[in-house]
Design a protein around this motif. Structure first.
Motif, PDB file in Angstrom:
ATOM      1  N   GLN A   1     -10.805  -1.924   2.693  1.00 40.49           N
ATOM      2  CA  GLN A   1     -11.094  -2.050   1.646  1.00 40.49           C
ATOM      3  C   GLN A   1     -12.589  -2.696   1.332  1.00 40.49           C
ATOM      4  O   GLN A   1     -12.354  -4.045   1.243  1.00 40.49           O
TER       5      GLN A   1
ATOM      6  N   PHE B   1       0.672  -1.169  -0.067  1.00 41.16           N
ATOM      7  CA  PHE B   1      -0.117   0.027  -0.061  1.00 41.16           C
ATOM      8  C   PHE B   1       0.925   1.168  -0.052  1.00 41.16           C
ATOM      9  O   PHE B   1       0.746   2.252  -0.590  1.00 41.16           O
TER      10      PHE B   1
ATOM     11  N   LEU C   1      -5.236   1.343  -4.626  1.00 44.98           N
ATOM     12  CA  LEU C   1      -5.182   1.585  -3.051  1.00 44.98           C
ATOM     13  C   LEU C   1      -6.760   0.779  -2.502  1.00 44.98           C
ATOM     14  O   LEU C   1      -6.782   0.048  -1.730  1.00 44.98           O
TER      15      LEU C   1
ATOM     16  N   TYR D   1      -6.679   2.705   3.587  1.00 44.75           N
ATOM     17  CA  TYR D   1      -5.551   2.295   4.353  1.00 44.75           C
ATOM     18  C   TYR D   1      -6.022   1.092   5.562  1.00 44.75           C
ATOM     19  O   TYR D   1      -5.441   0.290   5.884  1.00 44.75           O
TER      20      TYR D   1
ATOM     21  N   LYS E   1      -4.302   6.006  -8.877  1.00 41.42           N
ATOM     22  CA  LYS E   1      -3.872   5.438  -7.403  1.00 41.42           C
ATOM     23  C   LYS E   1      -4.930   5.199  -6.479  1.00 41.42           C
ATOM     24  O   LYS E   1      -4.683   4.143  -5.971  1.00 41.42           O
TER      25      LYS E   1
ATOM     26  N   GLN F   1       2.577   1.658  -3.254  1.00 39.11           N
ATOM     27  CA  GLN F   1       1.674   2.033  -4.287  1.00 39.11           C
ATOM     28  C   GLN F   1       1.208   3.613  -4.177  1.00 39.11           C
ATOM     29  O   GLN F   1       1.186   4.312  -5.330  1.00 39.11           O
ATOM     30  N   ALA F   2       0.964   4.017  -2.942  1.00 32.65           N
ATOM     31  CA  ALA F   2       0.483   5.326  -2.643  1.00 32.65           C
ATOM     32  C   ALA F   2       1.720   6.374  -2.929  1.00 32.65           C
ATOM     33  O   ALA F   2       1.401   7.539  -3.307  1.00 32.65           O
TER      34      ALA F   2
END
Ligand SMILES: *Cc1c(COP(=O)(O)O)cnc(C)c1O
Length: 388
Positions: free
Chosen positions: A191, A6, A72, A188, A68, A9-10
């Motif tokens: 999901q 995560f 996420l 975060y 993005k 990726q962020a």
């Protein structure tokens, strides 16, 4: 490169460098784009070729932010809007038609309540509210016209937790679309798509910006739904400004560390409030006293930054408490670095009738704190002196 984690990726989901090789993404403040030739212009308008035409349709900064949030949230596709409410309204308006019915959890953001009760009925779209934590209520409320389940978890301002796994299965059984406003948890901490949500909606104004600077909204989920939303939004025009998209994409770079600290501070505050004699009760997802503690533990990585509590003495005490705060801001926002306290009964939810407020759990003495990133000792000290 494809990164699995995560945080990476962020941070590393980023547009290609321009000719200047900037390290931080360039900002593309332009209303339109130029075409190489008439054939390219035709192909772009015909959707035969990918590319930017006009910033109401797409813009490189908005595209980076959408890419993005999709990574996420684990979503196939996404869209960005000027505000969180534009994301809520655009999703509902694009996917519903006259005669359709929406089932929503009763405790819901004030403006979303207004969309359901005042705006959508103008186009013949109806809704019912469900007291969310008895599963039988959902079963009883489904009608042949029901098309969408709209929920928040944690809810605003009640901090109730809804069982995403159960709702995902329920939506599938009844062939309903599950829309989750994931604003309080952020991708975060939770999901919803993993549990079967078809769309996730964000007020990016809150934790995604995280610093109280810009408004924005995000939608992420199933590709075929996003295609309909895109078609609706391109022509109705709730586009996110490229500048705000640039801010929000940079903000996501620090989402993980911010949410860890928000959650750590909020848990400490909730534990402290729980033993305070002036406090009737405290609601925080990761307190064992929370009625849906087990569900929260199952679907959330941490409890998030929002704490609700009820001061003894009702409306008068609630207002007095706010007036005594010295550091914590009285403001309509949440998810900021600065701690914020509100009194929902007299502000965000004042448009509801007294009866609706009680049904939603908004008691006169309810205080909602968006716990910021100041030192926890200073946050507690301010609340302690105000309670005194
Ligand atoms: C603030 C908020 C919204 C609306 O977002 P805006 O960016 O203010 O339009 C929607 N849902 C929830 C849960 C919110 O807290």
């Amino acid at each position: 490169m494809n990164f699995k984690n995560f945080e990476t990726q962020a941070i590393r989901t980023q547009n290609e460098h321009s000719q200047y090789n900037e390290h931080s993404t360039a900002l593309h403040l332009t209303s339109s784009f130029v075409f190489d030739d008439a054939e390219q212009m035709r192909a772009l308008f015909a959707d035969e070729q990918e590319g930017n035409i006009y910033s109401r349709y797409s813009n490189p900064n908005t595209t980076e932010l959408i890419d993005k949030i999709c990574l996420l949230e684990g979503a196939e596709a996404g869209w960005a809007t000027a505000t969180g409410m534009a994301a809520v309204f655009t999703s509902l308006a694009a996917l519903l038609k006259q005669g359709d019915h929406v089932l929503a959890c009763r405790s819901i953001f004030g403006s979303t309540h207004t969309v359901l009760t005042k705006l959508l009925p103008k186009w013949g779209i109806t809704h019912s509210y469900v007291d969310a934590n008895d599963t039988q209520n959902w079963k009883n409320a489904v009608t042949p016209n029901t098309k969408i389940l709209f929920i928040e978890t944690p809810t605003n301002p009640g901090i109730d937790i809804l069982d995403l796994e159960w709702l995902g299965n329920f939506a599938q059984q009844h062939q309903l679309l599950l829309l989750v406003d994931n604003c309080f948890a952020t991708p975060y901490l939770q999901q919803p798509i993993k549990y079967g949500a078809h769309l996730v909606i964000h007020s990016a104004t809150k934790y995604i910006d995280g610093q109280g600077r810009v408004l924005g909204g995000l939608i992420a989920g199933k590709k075929e739904l996003i295609t309909d939303i895109k078609a609706f939004a391109r022509h109705s025009g709730p586009a996110l400004s490229p500048f705000n998209a640039w801010i929000l994409s940079k903000s996501l770079e620090t989402l993980a560390v911010r949410m860890d600290r928000h959650s750590e501070n909020a848990l400490k505050l909730a534990q402290w409030l729980e033993q305070h004699p002036e406090v009737e009760w405290v609601k925080y997802p990761f307190l064992p006293s929370h009625p849906q503690y087990q569900i929260a533990k199952k679907q959330m990585k941490a409890g998030g930054g929002m704490v609700s509590f009820n001061v003894k003495g009702g409306l008068e005490k609630g207002r007095q408490f706010l007036n005594q705060l010295q550091m914590i801001s009285m403001s309509a926002n949440l998810g900021d670095t600065r701690s914020i306290a509100t009194h929902p009964a007299s502000t965000t939810h004042s448009k509801l009738t007294e009866q609706e407020r009680l049904e939603t759990g908004i008691l006169p003495g309810l205080i909602r704190v968006s716990v910021g990133l100041e030192h926890i000792n200073d946050i507690i000290a301010d609340i302690e002196q105000a309670l005194r």
